[in-house]
Design an enzyme around this catalytic site. Structure first.
Site, PDB file in Angstrom:
ATOM      1  N   GLY A  91       0.820  -1.204   0.000  1.00  0.00           N
ATOM      2  CA  GLY A  91       0.000   0.000   0.000  1.00  0.00           C
ATOM      3  C   GLY A  91       0.855   1.256   0.000  1.00  0.00           C
ATOM      4  O   GLY A  91       0.513   2.257  -0.639  1.00  0.00           O
ATOM      5  N   ASP A 312      -0.005  -0.462  13.266  1.00  0.00           N
ATOM      6  CA  ASP A 312       0.458  -1.762  12.755  1.00  0.00           C
ATOM      7  C   ASP A 312       0.765  -2.745  13.879  1.00  0.00           C
ATOM      8  O   ASP A 312       0.952  -3.946  13.627  1.00  0.00           O
ATOM      9  CB  ASP A 312       1.701  -1.576  11.880  1.00  0.00           C
ATOM     10  CG  ASP A 312       1.375  -0.841  10.586  1.00  0.00           C
ATOM     11  OD1 ASP A 312       0.191  -0.795  10.201  1.00  0.00           O
ATOM     12  OD2 ASP A 312       2.308  -0.303   9.961  1.00  0.00           O
ATOM     13  N   ARG A 343      -7.996  -6.802   9.792  1.00  0.00           N
ATOM     14  CA  ARG A 343      -7.261  -7.289  10.972  1.00  0.00           C
ATOM     15  C   ARG A 343      -8.149  -7.418  12.193  1.00  0.00           C
ATOM     16  O   ARG A 343      -7.789  -8.158  13.122  1.00  0.00           O
ATOM     17  CB  ARG A 343      -6.036  -6.386  11.237  1.00  0.00           C
ATOM     18  CG  ARG A 343      -4.956  -6.601  10.195  1.00  0.00           C
ATOM     19  CD  ARG A 343      -3.722  -5.759  10.401  1.00  0.00           C
ATOM     20  NE  ARG A 343      -2.694  -6.143   9.430  1.00  0.00           N
ATOM     21  CZ  ARG A 343      -1.651  -5.390   9.095  1.00  0.00           C
ATOM     22  NH1 ARG A 343      -1.474  -4.209   9.650  1.00  0.00           N
ATOM     23  NH2 ARG A 343      -0.777  -5.827   8.206  1.00  0.00           N
TER      24      ARG A 343
HETATM   25  C1  S3P Z   1       2.527   3.532   6.440  1.00  0.00           C
HETATM   26  C2  S3P Z   1       1.410   4.094   6.993  1.00  0.00           C
HETATM   27  C3  S3P Z   1       0.362   3.326   7.662  1.00  0.00           C
HETATM   28  C4  S3P Z   1       0.846   1.927   8.036  1.00  0.00           C
HETATM   29  C5  S3P Z   1       1.573   1.266   6.906  1.00  0.00           C
HETATM   30  C6  S3P Z   1       2.783   2.084   6.516  1.00  0.00           C
HETATM   31  C7  S3P Z   1       3.505   4.396   5.765  1.00  0.00           C
HETATM   32  O1  S3P Z   1      -0.732   3.163   6.783  1.00  0.00           O
HETATM   33  O2  S3P Z   1      -0.243   1.140   8.448  1.00  0.00           O
HETATM   34  O3  S3P Z   1       1.990  -0.012   7.283  1.00  0.00           O
HETATM   35  O4  S3P Z   1       4.619   3.944   5.466  1.00  0.00           O
HETATM   36  O5  S3P Z   1       3.182   5.565   5.507  1.00  0.00           O
HETATM   37  P1  S3P Z   1      -1.885   4.278   6.645  1.00  0.00           P
HETATM   38  O6  S3P Z   1      -1.286   5.499   6.065  1.00  0.00           O
HETATM   39  O7  S3P Z   1      -2.893   3.662   5.723  1.00  0.00           O
HETATM   40  O8  S3P Z   1      -2.417   4.487   8.033  1.00  0.00           O
END
Ligand code: S3P
Length: 429
Positions: A91, A312, A343
């Site tokens: 993501g 996380d 989750r």
């Molecule tokens: C992350 C932000 C978080 C986290 C992901 C990594 C990042 O997600 O859960 O594992 O590197 O910016 P969200 O921005 O969707 O909260």
């Protein structure tokens, strides 16, 4: 992976580099002029997806024994990729890269695996479109594959409905290509690695409270980046050492950025014996050595502004809560439903299989600690989610009988050597 209860955990461990910071170092290194050298880079599947995407856009990225060398080409130096950009399971790659791609002079398409194809992208499409971006979900479902036709962008003020560092970083990176200042306000402060690293590379970024602002068109300069140990990976050893009787471990070089250290604050509030031995910092990122000993823990309520700082870690915090005295309530964490898996459902279902007293609520979980009664082994369906696999490995270390973790190799997403590192701390698994 089949696991039986462990004797105490002992020894020292330096967890691999932080995943969020590793992604950002490759991205900013690619957009900078000159060379960026990254030490303690996390060579996990997600971060390798980011490297592969930038290589496809003409960036020379070299892996040596102890570092990653990125030969940046400046803000306007990326080439049109020769095919689809594959973000795999990541993501972070998808959302941050979308911000960069929106301001390019070429068209590109981003795609990923089955899990990524279900994750919400409207959260970045909305602000990017407000900035003038041409971004389209090819299946018209607000998920990848996304086609982005690079164009001129405008500075905006965006009030983000979610506290998400991925949304924030996407908008800030697009802001590099805007015609004016870009500003974003979020409901709670999410991890600030992008802001810290953008400053180190020479961008003009400033923030106060939950608002951050970036000026467009800076010249970014290549940097030396020392990636701190990932607190999200350290969390599994920390939890195991707290829960498995007669444990004492030293976690070296762990990132403790205050926008990420919620797990330490929560565990200490539950009664955990976690000693900070040495504190230092690099590139604005704080790090520490942490000494962790088996502790008697009490349930608490976890919600509000602390949630983004431990988002996380909530799966492994749920495992910890199952072993505490009394009730733990996790709330304001509906974001857990749109991670690599849902989750809340996946934790609740698997913890129940192990005999835990846990209930799902729309934005979290309610857990009654077992107060000395041990969970029992079970077959765990990870749904291919790395953090579920590692959380239940910790649960298995304290359980009676055998636990079987299905598809345990999904740990490669964030921590390829997780099992080897765990085995190095105890010879009784
Ligand atoms: C992350 C932000 C978080 C986290 C992901 C990594 C990042 O997600 O859960 O594992 O590197 O910016 P969200 O921005 O969707 O909260």
């Amino acid at each position: 992976m089949k696991i039986h209860a462990a004797g105490g955990l002992h020894g020292e461990i330096a967890v691999p580099g932080d995943k969020s910071i590793s992604h950002r170092a490759v991205m900013l290194g690619s957009l900078a002029e000159g060379t960026t050298e990254i030490t303690h880079f996390l060579e996990s599947a997600d971060c390798l997806s980011t490297i592969a995407c930038f290589r496809r856009m003409g960036i020379d990225i070299e892996k040596t024994k102890d570092k990653i060398i990125v030969r940046g080409k400046g803000l306007h130096g990326l080439h049109r990729p020769d095919g689809i950009l594959n973000a795999g399971n990541s993501g972070t790659t998808t959302r941050l890269l979308s911000g960069i791609l929106a301001g390019q002079s070429f068209e590109s398409t981003l795609d990923g695996d089955e899990s990524l194809r279900t994750r919400p992208m409207k959260r970045i499409m909305t602000p990017l479109r407000q900035m003038g971006a041409d971004i389209e979900s090819l299946r018209d479902n607000n998920c990848v594959p996304l086609t982005i036709r690079g164009t001129k962008l405008h500075g905006i003020h965006y009030d983000s409905p979610v506290a998400s560092a991925q949304v924030k970083s996407c908008v800030l990176l697009a802001g590099l290509y805007a015609d004016g200042v870009t500003e974003l306000t979020e409901p709670s402060l999410s991890r600030n690695h992008s802001e810290l690293m953008l400053s180190c590379f020479g961008a003009e970024v400033a923030g106060s409270n939950n608002t951050v602002r970036i000026h467009p068109d800076p010249t970014l300069h290549g940097c030396q980046v020392q990636v701190p140990g990932d607190i999200s990976s350290a969390a599994y050893f920390l939890a195991a050492a707290l829960l498995v009787p007669n444990s004492e471990i030293l976690i070296r070089g762990c990132g403790i950025n205050p926008t990420r250290d919620g797990i330490l604050r929560v565990c200490r509030q539950m009664g955990a014996d976690i000693e900070t031995i040495r504190e230092y910092s690099s590139g604005g990122e704080k790090m520490a050595d942490l000494l962790v000993r088996t502790s008697h823990l009490k349930g608490i309520t976890i919600g509000g502004d602390i949630i983004p700082t431990l988002i996380d870690e909530l799966p492994v915090i749920a495992v910890i809560a199952c072993h505490a005295e009394g009730m733990t309530v996790i709330k304001d964490a509906a974001e857990l439903r749109v991670k690599e898996s849902d989750r809340i459902e996946v934790m609740t279902e698997n913890l129940k299989r192990m005999g835990a007293d846990v209930a799902a609520i729309p934005d979290g979980m309610i857990i009654r600690g077992s107060e000395g009664r041990r969970l029992h082994g079970a077959r765990i369906d990870t749904c291919l989610d790395h953090r579920i696999a590692m959380s239940f490995t910790v649960a298995a270390l304290c359980a009676e009988g055998e636990t079987e973790i299905e598809n345990a190799d999904c740990v490669r997403i964030s921590y390829p050597s997780f099992y080897e590192d765990l085995f190095s701390l105890t010879d009784r698994i």
